[in-house]
Enzyme design. Structure first.
Site, short mmCIF file in Angstrom:
data_model
loop_
_atom_site.label_atom_id
_atom_site.label_comp_id
_atom_site.label_asym_id
_atom_site.label_seq_id
_atom_site.Cartn_x
_atom_site.Cartn_y
_atom_site.Cartn_z
N ALA A 123 0.83 -1.20 0.00
CA ALA A 123 0.00 0.00 0.00
C ALA A 123 0.87 1.25 0.00
CB ALA A 123 -0.94 0.00 1.21
N GLU A 124 1.92 1.27 0.83
CA GLU A 124 2.84 2.41 0.82
C GLU A 124 4.28 1.98 1.02
OE1 GLU A 124 -0.75 4.64 0.87
OE2 GLU A 124 -0.17 3.16 2.35
N THR A 125 5.15 2.70 0.33
CA THR A 125 6.58 2.65 0.58
C THR A 125 6.99 4.04 1.03
OG1 THR A 125 6.99 0.90 -1.04
CG2 THR A 125 8.85 2.31 -0.46
#
Length: 260
Positions: free
Chosen positions: A45-47
């Site tokens: 979903a996020e880095t």
């Protein structure tokens, strides 16, 4: 070039629950295009990418498809990595971001985010929202996100959006929420327009959830659960125009990205 990464399950005391985020501590910024490619490669979903600036850190967050202005779980994950992997001294971290100043405090094994509270306003096209989510809503509000209140926790758990229809609506994503049975409130978050069909546990949505439920329930300290398949528990406080979002974090992997 080799870049060290760390994967953390945020808002969880154990592996394979909460919300996974990838964290890169960089000496200097990479090109935006390269950071986006790295985020797409990890396909979480996020880095998060962090670079030291003065006495604090600048943080940026990328989904597999776009850079976003605010992310809670990847900030929690970044703080966990700075404290536990890199031995950052003290118990408080300061971040700058597209959304302004953010803070994280370590206390009794938990990490507490200090984020801005986000207000909500009316939404005109309620029927389109209900059709896209496949629900009958008690209330439909919005900011940059849709905020849809349902009658019960079970209704939130049963929600099955039409992802294509939801992606066409002019919001980053949709929060669905209701009173909880074992917590003050529950929620889920869907954001297909930015490459996240469903986010497992979303810190940033609680910038709106905490003020809403604090006012509705008449209390400033709340317990929350995001009832995705992985699930995650959040501890919440409203303090004026700021929200405090507490949770645990667990590192599950570390490695190196190999670039030519």
């Amino acid at each position: 070039m080799q870049l060290e990464f760390h994967q953390v399950d945020a808002f969880s005391e154990r592996p394979f629950a909460g919300n996974p985020a990838m964290v890169y501590r960089l000496d200097s910024w990479l090109a935006d295009e390269l950071m986006q490619k790295i985020a797409a490669e990890h396909n979480l979903a996020e880095t998060a990418f962090i670079v030291r600036e003065g006495q604090g850190w600048h943080i940026r967050w990328f989904t597999p498809t776009v850079e976003i202005p605010l992310c809670g779980h990847a900030t929690l994950a970044s703080a966990h990595v700075l404290f536990e992997v890199y031995g950052e001294p003290g118990d408080t971290l300061s971040f700058t971001s597209q959304s302004g100043a953010l803070g994280v405090t370590r206390r009794n094994g938990q990490l507490w985010l200090d984020f801005p509270a986000i207000g909500l306003g009316p939404v005109a096209d309620r029927q389109a929202v209900e059709r896209a989510l496949g629900v009958e809503a008690i209330e439909v509000l919005g900011s940059t996100e849709l905020f849809v209140v349902l009658a019960s926790e079970q209704a939130v758990r049963d929600c099955q959006p039409d992802m294509a229809a939801l992606a066409r609506l002019p919001w980053l994503g949709a929060i669905v929420t209701a009173p909880g049975t074992g917590h003050d409130f529950v929620s889920r978050y869907f954001a297909p327009a930015i490459g996240i069909p469903e986010d497992p546990v979303t810190g940033s949505t609680h910038c709106s959830l905490i003020p809403y439920w604090s006012q509705r329930l008449g209390k400033s300290q709340l317990s929350a659960f995001q009832c995705s398949a992985r699930g995650g528990e959040l501890f919440c406080r409203l303090e004026g125009d700021r929200v405090k979002i507490g949770g645990y974090a667990t590192r599950v992997a570390s490695g190196q990205l190999l670039l030519d």
